[in-house]
Design a protein around this motif. Structure first.
Motif, PDB file in Angstrom:
ATOM      1  N   SER A 180       0.807  -1.224   0.000  1.00  0.00           N
ATOM      2  CA  SER A 180       0.000   0.000   0.000  1.00  0.00           C
ATOM      3  C   SER A 180       0.840   1.273   0.000  1.00  0.00           C
ATOM      4  O   SER A 180       0.437   2.282  -0.590  1.00  0.00           O
ATOM      5  CB  SER A 180      -0.974   0.006   1.178  1.00  0.00           C
ATOM      6  OG  SER A 180      -0.305  -0.107   2.414  1.00  0.00           O
ATOM      7  N   LYS A 181       2.013   1.255   0.626  1.00  0.00           N
ATOM      8  CA  LYS A 181       2.832   2.467   0.597  1.00  0.00           C
ATOM      9  C   LYS A 181       3.254   2.803  -0.836  1.00  0.00           C
ATOM     10  O   LYS A 181       3.182   3.965  -1.258  1.00  0.00           O
ATOM     11  CB  LYS A 181       4.066   2.320   1.483  1.00  0.00           C
ATOM     12  CG  LYS A 181       4.929   3.576   1.501  1.00  0.00           C
ATOM     13  CD  LYS A 181       6.125   3.474   2.429  1.00  0.00           C
ATOM     14  CE  LYS A 181       6.916   4.785   2.424  1.00  0.00           C
ATOM     15  NZ  LYS A 181       8.086   4.751   3.326  1.00  0.00           N
ATOM     16  N   SER A 182       3.680   1.795  -1.590  1.00  0.00           N
ATOM     17  CA  SER A 182       4.137   2.027  -2.961  1.00  0.00           C
ATOM     18  C   SER A 182       3.030   2.592  -3.838  1.00  0.00           C
ATOM     19  O   SER A 182       3.247   3.525  -4.614  1.00  0.00           O
ATOM     20  CB  SER A 182       4.657   0.725  -3.571  1.00  0.00           C
ATOM     21  OG  SER A 182       5.792   0.259  -2.868  1.00  0.00           O
ATOM     22  N   TYR A 183       1.838   2.027  -3.728  1.00  0.00           N
ATOM     23  CA  TYR A 183       0.764   2.392  -4.647  1.00  0.00           C
ATOM     24  C   TYR A 183      -0.064   3.594  -4.185  1.00  0.00           C
ATOM     25  O   TYR A 183      -0.591   4.336  -5.012  1.00  0.00           O
ATOM     26  CB  TYR A 183      -0.160   1.191  -4.873  1.00  0.00           C
ATOM     27  CG  TYR A 183       0.452   0.150  -5.784  1.00  0.00           C
ATOM     28  CD1 TYR A 183       0.240   0.188  -7.158  1.00  0.00           C
ATOM     29  CD2 TYR A 183       1.259  -0.867  -5.277  1.00  0.00           C
ATOM     30  CE1 TYR A 183       0.806  -0.751  -7.999  1.00  0.00           C
ATOM     31  CE2 TYR A 183       1.850  -1.817  -6.113  1.00  0.00           C
ATOM     32  CZ  TYR A 183       1.617  -1.753  -7.472  1.00  0.00           C
ATOM     33  OH  TYR A 183       2.186  -2.688  -8.305  1.00  0.00           O
ATOM     34  N   PHE A 184      -0.175   3.781  -2.882  1.00  0.00           N
ATOM     35  CA  PHE A 184      -1.033   4.859  -2.384  1.00  0.00           C
ATOM     36  C   PHE A 184      -0.286   6.155  -2.089  1.00  0.00           C
ATOM     37  O   PHE A 184      -0.921   7.196  -1.916  1.00  0.00           O
ATOM     38  CB  PHE A 184      -1.752   4.399  -1.107  1.00  0.00           C
ATOM     39  CG  PHE A 184      -3.002   3.594  -1.346  1.00  0.00           C
ATOM     40  CD1 PHE A 184      -4.262   4.179  -1.277  1.00  0.00           C
ATOM     41  CD2 PHE A 184      -2.929   2.239  -1.630  1.00  0.00           C
ATOM     42  CE1 PHE A 184      -5.411   3.436  -1.482  1.00  0.00           C
ATOM     43  CE2 PHE A 184      -4.069   1.479  -1.838  1.00  0.00           C
ATOM     44  CZ  PHE A 184      -5.320   2.087  -1.766  1.00  0.00           C
ATOM     45  N   SER A 185       1.042   6.106  -2.019  1.00  0.00           N
ATOM     46  CA  SER A 185       1.803   7.298  -1.631  1.00  0.00           C
ATOM     47  C   SER A 185       1.456   8.553  -2.434  1.00  0.00           C
ATOM     48  O   SER A 185       1.214   9.619  -1.849  1.00  0.00           O
ATOM     49  CB  SER A 185       3.312   7.030  -1.734  1.00  0.00           C
ATOM     50  OG  SER A 185       3.769   6.310  -0.629  1.00  0.00           O
ATOM     51  N   LYS A 192      -3.031  15.231   1.299  1.00  0.00           N
ATOM     52  CA  LYS A 192      -2.461  15.923   2.458  1.00  0.00           C
ATOM     53  C   LYS A 192      -2.859  15.238   3.770  1.00  0.00           C
ATOM     54  O   LYS A 192      -3.176  15.893   4.784  1.00  0.00           O
ATOM     55  CB  LYS A 192      -2.858  17.396   2.460  1.00  0.00           C
ATOM     56  CG  LYS A 192      -2.264  18.163   1.280  1.00  0.00           C
ATOM     57  CD  LYS A 192      -2.679  19.624   1.288  1.00  0.00           C
ATOM     58  CE  LYS A 192      -1.917  20.420   0.228  1.00  0.00           C
ATOM     59  NZ  LYS A 192      -2.124  19.915  -1.146  1.00  0.00           N
ATOM     60  N   ALA A 193      -2.835  13.904   3.732  1.00  0.00           N
ATOM     61  CA  ALA A 193      -3.152  13.105   4.907  1.00  0.00           C
ATOM     62  C   ALA A 193      -1.868  12.562   5.529  1.00  0.00           C
ATOM     63  O   ALA A 193      -0.792  12.613   4.929  1.00  0.00           O
ATOM     64  CB  ALA A 193      -4.094  11.958   4.532  1.00  0.00           C
ATOM     65  N   ASN A 194      -2.000  12.028   6.724  1.00  0.00           N
ATOM     66  CA  ASN A 194      -0.856  11.525   7.484  1.00  0.00           C
ATOM     67  C   ASN A 194      -0.932  10.009   7.611  1.00  0.00           C
ATOM     68  O   ASN A 194      -1.758   9.486   8.371  1.00  0.00           O
ATOM     69  CB  ASN A 194      -0.848  12.163   8.876  1.00  0.00           C
ATOM     70  CG  ASN A 194       0.258  11.599   9.758  1.00  0.00           C
ATOM     71  OD1 ASN A 194       1.377  11.370   9.303  1.00  0.00           O
ATOM     72  ND2 ASN A 194      -0.050  11.370  11.032  1.00  0.00           N
ATOM     73  N   PRO A 195      -0.089   9.254   6.882  1.00  0.00           N
ATOM     74  CA  PRO A 195      -0.140   7.793   6.938  1.00  0.00           C
ATOM     75  C   PRO A 195       0.525   7.250   8.202  1.00  0.00           C
ATOM     76  O   PRO A 195       1.753   7.224   8.309  1.00  0.00           O
ATOM     77  CB  PRO A 195       0.635   7.374   5.681  1.00  0.00           C
ATOM     78  CG  PRO A 195       1.630   8.485   5.473  1.00  0.00           C
ATOM     79  CD  PRO A 195       0.958   9.739   5.942  1.00  0.00           C
ATOM     80  N   ILE A 196      -0.273   6.794   9.136  1.00  0.00           N
ATOM     81  CA  ILE A 196       0.308   6.256  10.367  1.00  0.00           C
ATOM     82  C   ILE A 196       0.639   4.771  10.247  1.00  0.00           C
ATOM     83  O   ILE A 196       1.424   4.242  11.024  1.00  0.00           O
ATOM     84  CB  ILE A 196      -0.604   6.497  11.585  1.00  0.00           C
ATOM     85  CG1 ILE A 196      -1.969   5.811  11.421  1.00  0.00           C
ATOM     86  CG2 ILE A 196      -0.787   7.994  11.817  1.00  0.00           C
ATOM     87  CD1 ILE A 196      -2.818   5.859  12.679  1.00  0.00           C
ATOM     88  N   LEU A 197       0.038   4.103   9.241  1.00  0.00           N
ATOM     89  CA  LEU A 197       0.374   2.695   9.015  1.00  0.00           C
ATOM     90  C   LEU A 197      -0.003   2.283   7.608  1.00  0.00           C
ATOM     91  O   LEU A 197      -1.126   2.523   7.159  1.00  0.00           O
ATOM     92  CB  LEU A 197      -0.352   1.776  10.022  1.00  0.00           C
ATOM     93  CG  LEU A 197       0.069   0.305   9.951  1.00  0.00           C
ATOM     94  CD1 LEU A 197       1.465   0.108  10.553  1.00  0.00           C
ATOM     95  CD2 LEU A 197      -0.936  -0.590  10.664  1.00  0.00           C
ATOM     96  N   TRP A 198       0.968   1.673   6.906  1.00  0.00           N
ATOM     97  CA  TRP A 198       0.704   1.030   5.628  1.00  0.00           C
ATOM     98  C   TRP A 198       1.745  -0.048   5.401  1.00  0.00           C
ATOM     99  O   TRP A 198       2.515  -0.359   6.323  1.00  0.00           O
ATOM    100  CB  TRP A 198       0.593   2.013   4.480  1.00  0.00           C
ATOM    101  CG  TRP A 198       1.624   3.104   4.377  1.00  0.00           C
ATOM    102  CD1 TRP A 198       2.795   3.240   5.069  1.00  0.00           C
ATOM    103  CD2 TRP A 198       1.540   4.248   3.525  1.00  0.00           C
ATOM    104  NE1 TRP A 198       3.449   4.382   4.701  1.00  0.00           N
ATOM    105  CE2 TRP A 198       2.705   5.026   3.761  1.00  0.00           C
ATOM    106  CE3 TRP A 198       0.625   4.693   2.577  1.00  0.00           C
ATOM    107  CZ2 TRP A 198       2.959   6.213   3.082  1.00  0.00           C
ATOM    108  CZ3 TRP A 198       0.878   5.875   1.918  1.00  0.00           C
ATOM    109  CH2 TRP A 198       2.025   6.629   2.164  1.00  0.00           C
ATOM    110  N   THR A 199       1.781  -0.656   4.225  1.00  0.00           N
ATOM    111  CA  THR A 199       2.550  -1.887   4.063  1.00  0.00           C
ATOM    112  C   THR A 199       3.571  -1.793   2.929  1.00  0.00           C
ATOM    113  O   THR A 199       3.461  -0.966   2.032  1.00  0.00           O
ATOM    114  CB  THR A 199       1.609  -3.071   3.761  1.00  0.00           C
ATOM    115  OG1 THR A 199       1.011  -2.883   2.475  1.00  0.00           O
ATOM    116  CG2 THR A 199       0.514  -3.192   4.810  1.00  0.00           C
TER     117      THR A 199
END
Length: 253
Positions: A180-185, A192-199
């Protein structure tokens, strides 16, 4: 004087509510036919059957896990949704905190819609208000924390979202999907959101990881602490080794 005393008593006795914290969870139901996934057993891979779906009604689905397998959350009620893409909507209340959680089960064939709704909400769009007794609760773009659970549809399609350039509140987000980090970044940055957890790799987006991450958020823990909670929970249920679990989850950009 007696009338004044009565008025004072009424004002003091009237319920006073502060601003509750809200969490909105978007679940794209697992769908063997309409999603680019490795097929799961037919009984849990029907994206139009929330009752038995892997990510909703099955043992480690969001509905079952939060309703049956944890004491931290209480199911208040099921709420009819005017959105035909949402097959079931549930409202939960935290057992000890003034925090409410809204969970939406999206038709698995509408995974693109579920992801777009999640991303828009992360940007403060699509505000949703739900009345619970005497309170008005803000979800959608009014939420404090948003989470997406399901297949990483961005592996299969692109989204075309017009994001607001300025936001008055930065919303925390959790994305439990493969890589999810690769595709959603790119989208989360634009939101302008804050990702506190992804994969960072393949994963099973089941509810025990979501619950662990939310536990940390409720306790106002740092991203790294939430990351560790997720890894410990994933290792507990998946028996994948704590080192592998720690490599799977990450926080921030």
């Amino acid at each position: 004087m007696r009338i004044i005393g009565i008025l004072i008593f009424i004002l003091i006795s009237k319920p006073s509510f502060g601003q509750a914290k809200t969490i909105h969870v978007f679940v794209a139901l697992c769908d063997n036919i309409n999603q680019g996934i490795v097929p799961v057993p037919k009984s849990i891979g029907n994206g139009q059957d929330p009752k038995n779906n892997l990510y909703w009604g099955a043992g480690y689905g969001v509905k079952t896990f939060f309703k049956v397998k944890t004491r931290d959350w209480t199911l208040l009620r099921s709420i009819p949704s005017k959105d035909s893409n949402i097959l079931e909507r549930l409202l939960f209340k935290h057992a000890t905190k003034d925090i409410y959680l809204l969970a939406d089960a999206y038709d698995g064939a509408k995974i693109k819609t579920s992801i777009e709704d999640f991303l828009k909400s992360s940007n403060g769009q699509i505000p949703i208000q739900i009345k619970e007794k005497e309170r008005i609760l803000d979800f959608g773009g009014g939420s404090d924390l948003l989470a997406y659970v399901g297949h990483d549809g961005l592996m299969d399609f692109d989204v075309n979202i017009t994001y607001k350039e300025s936001v008055t509140k930065t919303r925390d987000v959790i994305i439990l999907a493969c890589y999810s980090k690769s595709y959603f970044s790119p989208e989360i940055k634009k939101a302008k959101a804050n990702p506190i957890l992804w994969t960072t790799h393949l994963m099973a987006p089941e509810a025990y990881t979501l619950k662990a991450a939310i536990d940390g958020w409720v306790r106002k823990e740092s991203g790294s602490q939430i990351d560790e909670r997720a890894a410990q929970s994933y290792h507990k249920y998946q028996k994948c080794g704590i080192r592998g679990a720690r490599n799977l989850f990450t926080t921030g950009f």
